[in-house]
Scaffold this motif. Structure first.
Motif, mmCIF file in Angstrom:
data_model
loop_
_atom_site.group_PDB
_atom_site.id
_atom_site.type_symbol
_atom_site.label_atom_id
_atom_site.label_comp_id
_atom_site.label_asym_id
_atom_site.label_seq_id
_atom_site.Cartn_x
_atom_site.Cartn_y
_atom_site.Cartn_z
ATOM 1 N N ASN A 1 -8.499 -12.746 -2.725
ATOM 2 C CA ASN A 1 -8.405 -11.398 -3.281
ATOM 3 C C ASN A 1 -8.682 -10.354 -2.203
ATOM 4 N N TYR B 1 -5.672 -9.941 0.000
ATOM 5 C CA TYR B 1 -4.652 -9.143 -0.662
ATOM 6 C C TYR B 1 -5.073 -7.671 -0.802
ATOM 7 N N SER B 2 -6.344 -7.568 -1.182
ATOM 8 C CA SER B 2 -6.830 -6.189 -1.370
ATOM 9 C C SER B 2 -6.755 -5.412 -0.061
ATOM 10 N N HIS C 1 -3.263 -4.769 0.794
ATOM 11 C CA HIS C 1 -2.765 -3.735 -0.111
ATOM 12 C C HIS C 1 -3.287 -2.373 0.280
ATOM 13 N N ARG D 1 -1.826 -1.329 3.489
ATOM 14 C CA ARG D 1 -0.407 -1.031 3.440
ATOM 15 C C ARG D 1 -0.131 0.292 2.692
ATOM 16 N N SER D 2 -0.875 0.460 1.614
ATOM 17 C CA SER D 2 -0.566 1.623 0.771
ATOM 18 C C SER D 2 -0.442 2.916 1.583
ATOM 19 N N PRO D 3 -1.486 3.272 2.371
ATOM 20 C CA PRO D 3 -1.324 4.508 3.141
ATOM 21 C C PRO D 3 -0.198 4.422 4.161
ATOM 22 N N LEU E 1 2.537 2.692 3.916
ATOM 23 C CA LEU E 1 3.823 2.862 3.252
ATOM 24 C C LEU E 1 4.052 4.326 2.871
ATOM 25 N N SER E 2 2.964 4.977 2.473
ATOM 26 C CA SER E 2 3.147 6.394 2.124
ATOM 27 C C SER E 2 3.504 7.209 3.368
ATOM 28 N N GLY F 1 7.040 6.595 3.921
ATOM 29 C CA GLY F 1 7.817 7.351 2.916
ATOM 30 C C GLY F 1 7.958 8.821 3.331
ATOM 31 N N ILE F 2 6.841 9.366 3.791
ATOM 32 C CA ILE F 2 6.856 10.784 4.177
ATOM 33 C C ILE F 2 7.758 10.986 5.384
ATOM 34 N N ASP G 1 10.231 9.226 6.173
ATOM 35 C CA ASP G 1 11.599 9.104 5.691
ATOM 36 C C ASP G 1 12.072 10.421 5.064
ATOM 37 N N LEU G 2 11.109 10.988 4.278
ATOM 38 C CA LEU G 2 11.430 12.257 3.647
ATOM 39 C C LEU G 2 11.747 13.325 4.696
ATOM 40 N N GLN H 1 1.779 -7.953 7.312
ATOM 41 C CA GLN H 1 2.484 -8.997 6.544
ATOM 42 C C GLN H 1 2.322 -10.362 7.184
ATOM 43 N N LEU I 1 -1.006 -11.832 6.657
ATOM 44 C CA LEU I 1 -1.068 -12.313 5.280
ATOM 45 C C LEU I 1 -0.349 -13.670 5.145
ATOM 46 N N PHE J 1 2.031 8.889 -3.265
ATOM 47 C CA PHE J 1 3.212 8.152 -3.706
ATOM 48 C C PHE J 1 3.895 8.877 -4.858
ATOM 49 N N LEU K 1 5.749 11.528 -3.245
ATOM 50 C CA LEU K 1 6.881 10.965 -2.501
ATOM 51 C C LEU K 1 8.016 10.590 -3.448
ATOM 52 N N ARG L 1 -2.001 -2.096 -8.648
ATOM 53 C CA ARG L 1 -3.427 -2.011 -8.359
ATOM 54 C C ARG L 1 -3.923 -0.567 -8.538
#
Lengths: 1004, 125
Positions: free
Chosen positions: A785, A788-789, A792, A795-797, A799-800, A803-804, A806-807, A837, A840, B13, B16, B62
């Motif tokens: 856990n 993964y945690s 996760h 990755r979350s920030p 990926l954001s 995303g930004i 990309d925007l 990744q 992981l 997100f 986004l 999550r």
């Protein structure tokens, strides 16, 4: 081995032998019967001969008829006889012999005899039965008989011979058979012939008597003489022939003209004419006396014929001698009859020779002995020497010295007493080869009416083979007895040594060898010790000298025993050189040794020494010894088994006492039969029965929990339970108990065996381990856990950010520089994501179990390639070469990671300038492995890097965008799958990665 | 005019994704909740007011207090035909395979997407 089975086998063999003995005696009886029959026939023929010679004498008709009647009874051994003679003038002569006194007149007898004869054939013997007698009063009491009749028409008489056996006495006579018929027929024909001669003679005699009375009658007589079958010569006083009749011409071939004036002796006699008889005749003629002689005369052609000559001088009333009348009877026919008897005798000889019966005859008057061929053969005498032999002497010498005294005594007694038959057995020594044979001799003494011994007639049968068979039979029986004694004696191995000693003594006494002994190998098999020995009388023991006999010193002994199964020498000097001196030093002349085996392994031998003679053993004896060696081997084997059993029993007893398992044996009622020491040590229980567990273990255990004897129980397996008890010392212990029924020899459950094992410590360790395991599981899950945690949350920030970025990049108002910065930021962010990744994936590979499933590898490859194309938009072509269908079985997720990394590398490190870049995937299936290859024509790897590509965090070039984990993960995955990975590469040419993983073909 | 519901505790997100949606759709009606409890209230409210449910619901897995799966468990308690016209996607940065597998347990969930949803990706949806 089961002794009683052995005994039964022997018993059966013994019974078989007894049966064979019975059969032998039956055959012997049959032989004796045959011999008796032949003896009997011999006797008959002898009597027939006697009759013949008696009948040739000059008898009155009454006497002749009586002789015939008596002979019927004597020769043929019948009860009664009737003989009837009737001539042309119906004069009847009748004689009854052996008839009971009946109130029947002679006339009646005559009438009845004729009555019987009327119904029966002429000239042919036949057997009569009760049907022939039932209406004839004279013979009504008779049961059976023999009949013969003949009628002589020329001489005008008829003759009837009948022999009878009565109903009353039938049982004591032999049943009349064809054999009787034959003998009777011969007898009757002889009688017929003799009678015919007799009648003729009588007639001539009568005539001569009449001639002498009158000259006229003489003339008349000469007329008769002319007609008679007998030769008649009339001569003058000087003996010159005056007249002969036709019969003379017919017999001699000389006519009256040729004979007239001659003296008979001048032309009738020849070479074989008996000179003595001739002299007698001449003297009689000179003295003018009657004379009767038998001479051989010769015909004109020179053929001899037997002549009975009667010469009668004829005188006138004044007593003047006128002439001689010679009546000559051709007796050749009689002699033919005699020859017939000889022929019968020779036939008899033939029968006897075929039946191997030797025949001899001793004439008392002449002390002459006649032997037949068979007898000569029996005594080993050459037939050519026959004439020269003095058989009385020869026979006396031929009888074996062992028997000569007895035989002589018996024979003398037969000759001097009135004993008729002597039967005896004795050994003889053959003349030619000196072989000793056994014969059975039946001697018949023949005496005249005064009791004077005439002759001895003997028949001898060689019974050596028969006796030999009997002896062999007895020998076999003794062998069987010995074997059964041995087998019984060795059936039980208690007090083994004395049993073996007894056995070899029995064998020794039976075989009468000098020494019987047994050698047993020492443990190293290199030396053998003489462990048992039996010595015959006056033979010294060798046992003490023969301890530790080394096989190396006599190598051929063991090799012969193993190769041939025995060592046998009639004369030990023929044995190999290493053996001879050893055996000679013990004065051994002959030897037999058989190997002994225990459980198929050679362990020694049994030997038989002969120190006195060179003993030749019979095959049957060798068989016996082989069997005995087998019996002894068996005994040793059994003894060893028993000892081993005792030893193993001892061993098990000790194991049971010292074993770390508490053992408790109870009977069906739960009462303790046995408990070992350990049980007490384990439980500290004084009353062990508190822990007895029987068939229904669970019920017993439940009850024990209720009673507080045990704290708890858990079923572990069939009949295996774990129980907890609070011991007297307040220690809590855990025991593993198994409950097994104990089965007695009848196959019934006789009780239960409980085995207790203290697993308190193990239990504690187990508990600790389980606890630890639980903890580890928890940690593992937490770690999982956590990974993964973390990934996760990392990755979350990221990926954001991506995303930004990309925007931003999609915003139209950006200058080139800003766009370039954005791309750099995007690349870094992407790389960071890649690293996360990969970490992981590495973690997943290390901690997750392999999950096999079937999947389409081509689909997987295409999917991976599409993803890569999407992310890197490079012009690389994917080539796939697969033998067989695209489905394979492996861990899908891991394969995906593996191929993604490898193909990704090929795409990543393609040569920038090339437009024909490719990545080629090949799959080749072997029976147990899948061989895969990922090949490209990319940049390649330098020689100094190639060894390190699989290392963790190794990056080949500074320009590489990887984390240095990709190939490391690949290697880890392949290892996890139980395969291998290798790389071949050339800088600027390309790289080839080879993977071999198990082919899980049997999956499903 | 499509209605979107975005549920993510990370407001970046949500921002986004709403930007990406706006790039694709002309004038979408976008509702954003950074707490799934609020989102559940919103959906229940919609059901009560008989307002059509959003065409698309993007849910992060999550999240604190009530994660994506727990939210789905709650939604499953509602009449399922309500979601006939609604496409629910899990949108997550998780690489945990177990999450993907579990997602399949919910018949009302249409798909599983990895963050961040790009305009290209959204067009395919």
């Amino acid at each position: 081995m089961d002794g009683s089975e052995e005994y039964n086998k022997l018993l059966k063999a013994y019974q078989d032998l007894q049966l064979r003995v019975t059969q032998f005696s039956f055959i012997e009886q049959k032989l004796i019967n045959t011999q008796d029959k032949l003896d009997y026939e011999l006797l008959l023929y002898k009597r027939l001969q006697n009759f013949n010679s008696a009948a040739l004498k000059d008898l009155s008709m009454h006497d002749f008829v009586r002789l015939v009647a008596e002979s019927v009874i004597d020769v043929l051994e019948l009860e009664s006889a009737v003989v009837l003679f009737k001539n042309e003038t119906d004069d009847v002569e009748l004689f009854l012999e052996g008839f009971p006194k009946q109130d029947i007149s002679t006339t009646q007898y005559i009438d009845d005899t004729i009555l019987l004869a009327n119904d029966l054939e002429e000239g042919k013997a036949c057997i009569l039965n009760p049907n022939h007698f039932y209406n004839i009063p004279s013979f009504i009491q008779f049961y059976s008989g023999l009949f013969f009749q003949f009628t002589e028409k020329e001489l005008g008489y008829s003759f009837v011979i009948i022999g009878f056996i009565s109903i009353k006495k039938a049982p004591i006579y032999q049943l009349l058979q064809a054999r009787h018929e034959t003998i009777f027929s011969v007898f009757a024909q002889q009688a017929q012939s003799l009678l015919a001669n007799k009648i003729k003679n009588d007639k001539i005699k009568n005539q001569i008597e009449k001639i002498s009375s009158s000259e006229i009658e003489l003339k008349k007589l000469s007329l008769i003489a002319t007609k008679t079958n007998n030769s008649v010569i009339i001569s003058d006083a000087e003996g010159r022939i005056e007249w002969v009749n036709e019969a003379f011409t017919k017999a001699s071939g000389y006519t009256l003209e040729e004979s007239k004036g001659k003296k008979p002796k001048e032309f009738l006699q020849g070479r074989n004419t008996d000179k003595a008889e001739l002299k007698k005749l001449s003297e009689a003629i000179y003295k003018k006396e009657n004379i009767q002689v038998t001479l051989i005369n010769y015909t004109k052609e020179g053929a001899p014929y037997y002549n009975q000559i009667e010469v009668t001088p004829v005188f006138d009333e004044q007593g003047n001698h006128l002439n001689y009348i010679s009546l000559q009877k051709d007796i050749t026919q009689e002699l033919i009859n005699q020859r017939e008897i000889l022929r019968i005798n020779s036939r008899f000889e033939l029968i006897t020779s075929k039946s191997n019966i030797g025949i001899w005859e001793w004439e008392a008057s002449t002390n002459k002995v006649v032997w037949n061929d068979t007898l000569l053969l029996q005594y080993g005498v050459d037939k050519d020497n026959y004439d020269k032999m003095d058989f009385v002497n020869f026979w006396n010498n031929s009888v074996h010295p062992d028997d000569s005294e007895r035989v002589e005594f018996n024979t003398n007694y037969l000759m001097t007493s009135d004993q008729e038959v002597l039967e005896q057995e004795y050994k003889i020594i053959k003349y030619n080869d000196k072989e000793v044979r056994i014969v059975r001799d039946v001697t018949i003494a023949e005496r005249d009416e005064k009791g004077t011994l005439l002759r001895l007639i003997g028949s001898t049968l060689d019974i050596t083979e028969e006796r030999k068979n009997e002896l062999e039979l007895q020998h076999n029986l003794r062998q069987q007895e010995l074997l059964s004694e041995l087998a019984l004696g060795l059936n039980n191995v208690s007090d083994f040594d004395s049993r073996i000693n007894l056995a070899i003594e029995q064998v020794g006494l039976h075989t009468q060898v000098s020494r019987v002994y047994i050698f047993q190998d020492a443990e190293n098999s290199k030396v053998s010790n003489n462990t048992f020995e039996w010595c015959n009388k006056n033979i010294s023991s060798q046992k003490n000298e023969l301890q530790g006999l080394s096989y190396e010193s006599i190598p051929s002994l063991k090799s012969i025993l193993l190769d041939k199964g025995l060592l046998y020498a009639e004369d030990i000097s023929v044995l190999p050189n290493d053996l001879v001196p050893v055996l000679q030093s013990h004065d051994i002349k002959s030897i037999i040794i058989y190997p002994l085996y225990v459980k198929g392994v050679y362990f020694g031998f049994i030997g038989f020494d002969e120190c006195l003679i060179h003993k030749k053993w019979l095959k049957s004896e060798l068989e016996l010894l082989r069997t005995i060696s087998g019996i002894i081997s068996n005994a040793f084997e059994r003894d060893l088994s028993e000892k081993t059993l005792l030893a193993s029993e001892e061993k098990y007893r000790s194991i049971i006492e010292n074993i770390n398992i508490g053992l408790l044996e109870s009977n069906v009622n739960g009462e303790i039969v046995f408990q070992n020491k350990k049980f007490f040590e384990l439980t500290l229980l004084d009353n062990a029965s508190l822990l007895v567990i029987r068939k229904d273990a669970e019920a017993d255990l439940k009850e024990k929990v209720l009673n507080g004897n045990i704290l708890s129980y858990t079923k572990i397996d069939q009949s295996v339970y774990e129980i907890e008890i609070n011991r007297l010392d307040h220690k809590l212990i855990t025991l593993l108990v198994s409950c097994a029924p104990s089965i007695n020899q009848e196959g019934e459950v006789s009780g239960y065996i409980n085995a207790y094992l203290d697993i308190t410590d193990i239990k504690q360790i187990e508990k600790a381990v389980l606890k630890k395991n639980d903890e580890l599981k928890k940690i593992n899950t937490e770690l999982d856990n956590f990974v993964y945690s973390v990934s996760h949350d990392l990755r979350s920030p990221l990926l954001s950010i991506r995303g930004i970025l990309d925007l931003i990049s999609k915003t139209a108002l950006l200058d080139d520089k800003t766009l370039q910065y954005l791309n750099l930021a995007e690349t870094s962010a992407k790389r960071l994501d890649g690293t996360i990744q990969e970490i992981l994936e590495y973690s997943k590979n290390a901690r997750f179990d392999i999950e096999l499933e079937e999947f389409n590898i081509v689909d997987m490859l295409n999917l991976i390639f599409e993803d890569l194309k999407f992310t890197s938009n490079n012009e690389v072509s994917l080539l796939i070469e697969i033998d067989g269908p695209p489905m394979i079985c492996s861990d899908k997720s891991r394969m995906n990671t593996l191929l993604k990394n490898l193909i990704g590398n090929s795409v990543k490190y393609k040569r920038k300038s090339d437009t024909d870049s490719y990545v080629k995937f090949k799959l080749h299936r072997l029976s147990d492995h899948l061989l895969m290859e990922v090949e490209d024509n990319g940049m390649g790897i330098s020689e100094k890097s190639i060894d390190k590509v699989f290392d963790m965090f190794y990056r080949g070039t500074k320009s590489s965008v990887g984390t240095g984990l990709g190939l490391y993960i690949c290697k880890e995955i392949v290892n996890k799958l139980g395969g291998s990975i290798s790389v071949k590469s050339e800088l600027g040419i390309g790289t080839s990665m080879s993977i071999s993983i198990p082919n899980n073909i049997n999956y499903k | 005019m499509k209605k979107y519901l975005l549920i993510d505790d990370d407001d970046i997100f949500n921002f986004l994704h709403s930007e990406v949606i706006k790039q694709v759709e002309k004038s979408p009606e976008i509702t954003i909740h950074s707490s799934s409890i609020d989102a559940l209230d919103f959906i229940k409210e919609c059901v009560e007011q008989k307002i059509n449910l959003p065409d698309y619901i993007f849910v992060d897995i999550r999240m604190p207090e009530m994660n994506g799966f727990e939210l789905m468990d709650e939604l499953m308690k509602l009449p399922l035909e309500l979601f006939d016209q609604t496409k629910i996607y899990f949108v997550t940065s998780s690489l945990d395979q177990r999450d993907r597998i579990k997602a399949k347990d919910y018949p009302i969930v249409t798909g599983f997407k990895e963050k961040t949803i790009t305009s290209e990706l959204l067009k395919d949806m």
